[in-house]
Scaffold this active site. Structure first.
Site, short mmCIF file in Angstrom:
data_model
loop_
_atom_site.label_atom_id
_atom_site.label_comp_id
_atom_site.label_asym_id
_atom_site.label_seq_id
_atom_site.Cartn_x
_atom_site.Cartn_y
_atom_site.Cartn_z
N PRO A 2 4.28 -2.91 -3.61
CA PRO A 2 3.48 -3.64 -4.92
C PRO A 2 2.52 -4.73 -4.11
CG PRO A 2 5.62 -3.48 -5.32
CD PRO A 2 5.58 -3.23 -4.01
N GLU A 3 1.09 -4.52 -4.42
CA GLU A 3 0.31 -5.24 -3.93
C GLU A 3 -0.30 -6.22 -5.33
OE1 GLU A 3 -0.61 -5.93 -1.03
OE2 GLU A 3 0.05 -4.25 0.22
N HIS A 91 19.71 1.78 -8.80
CA HIS A 91 19.26 0.53 -8.41
C HIS A 91 18.51 -0.42 -9.27
CE1 HIS A 91 19.31 2.86 -4.55
NE2 HIS A 91 18.60 3.98 -4.94
N ARG A 110 14.91 -0.79 -2.31
CA ARG A 110 15.28 -1.03 -0.69
C ARG A 110 15.79 -2.67 -0.92
NH1 ARG A 110 10.35 0.83 2.73
NH2 ARG A 110 11.52 0.09 4.41
N ARG A 151 -10.36 -19.49 13.95
CA ARG A 151 -9.45 -18.66 14.53
C ARG A 151 -9.76 -17.54 15.63
NH1 ARG A 151 -5.24 -18.90 10.17
NH2 ARG A 151 -6.34 -20.45 8.90
#
Ligand SMILES: [Zn+2]
Length: 270
Positions: A2-3, A91, A110, A151
């Site tokens: 999931p983003e 789950h 997971r 950076r």
């Protein structure tokens, strides 16, 4: 995984049914997520109304007045409404039961997700150092340019750094760099301010489109079996190695950066 758009779509799907509802019970079948679910979570939350459901990066923030329940979906987590009497599957680790009979259910095969509690969300170690939200005005060309100047890393890795900006995952980084015409391996400090402006605009556009695509599936989500249909972005470069660029027909290239695949068009991105 999931983003940000999936998490935001989840938030928008849950909010109308949960806001103002009082929590009656929490059933924790398996507390062994990425971190242990706090033993006292039910004692803290029972009897409290859910006042707000916000999002920070990929964290969902359930505001219960006295504090905040933080939920992260990890690699494989999802939140859905369980039907009346619907048995929990293998789950389905946590249920939240509300006063109107609504049951919110966390499924996480997971178990990289997290359910935590804090009474000071702004200072929580998972949240305190996050960069700005990509869809807010705080994420603009001046800000990104200043970050890039400091950076040495490649631009793709810089925009995927949550301390620079939250929620730009691997797919969205590749797609945004394509739309901005910037190669993913370009050294961040070499980007001009106009290039940063194009990239900021592309990130906002790609994420907003993904959220809108997810939002269009919400009706099914709420009305049918409660499953949130994770949606696929119509990608221009991501996972299209060797296929023709949709703009110029040049074959899309794949490189690996920081152990993640990056995709780009060598002609459109210079
Ligand atoms: Zn191209």
């Amino acid at each position: 995984m999931p983003e940000l758009p999936e998490v935001e779509t989840t938030r928008q799907g849950l909010l109308p049914r949960l806001q103002g509802r009082t929590l009656r019970r929490i059933v924790v079948r398996n507390p062994h997520l990425r971190w242990p679910v706090p033993d006292d979570l039910e004692a803290r939350l029972t009897g409290l109304p859910l006042q707000a459901l916000d999002r920070r990066g990929k964290y969902l923030l359930f505001g219960f007045g006295t504090g905040t329940q933080i939920v992260h979906l990890g690699m494989s987590g999802s939140l859905r409404f369980a039907g009346p009497g619907e048995p929990a599957a293998l789950h389905d680790h946590i249920d939240w039961l509300f006063d109107d009979g609504t049951t919110l259910r966390l499924r996480d095969p997971r178990r990289f997700g997290a359910v935590l509690w804090t009474d000071d969300v702004a200072q929580h170690p998972l949240l305190a150092h996050l960069g700005p939200e990509p869809l807010t005005s705080g994420f603009d060309a001046s800000y990104l340019h200043a970050q890039c100047q400091r950076r040495t890393a490649a631009i793709k890795q810089v925009v995927m750094d949550a301390q620079v900006v939250v929620g730009v995952g691997n797919i969205y980084a590749s797609e945004s760099l394509f739309h901005a015409g910037i190669r993913p391996a370009t050294a961040a400090r070499r980007l001009s301010r106009p290039a940063c402006a194009r990239l900021v605009e592309a990130i906002k556009r790609v994420l907003a489109a993904a959220i809108a695509a997810g939002g269009s599936s919400l009706r099914d989500y709420v009305a049918s079996d409660g499953e949130l249909g994770y949606f696929q972005l119509q990608t221009r470069v991501y996972d299209r190695e060797g296929l023709p660029c949709k703009i110029c027909n040049t074959p899309i290239r794949r490189i690996v950066q920081g152990q993640r695949a990056s995709f780009f068009c060598p002609a459109c991105q210079r």
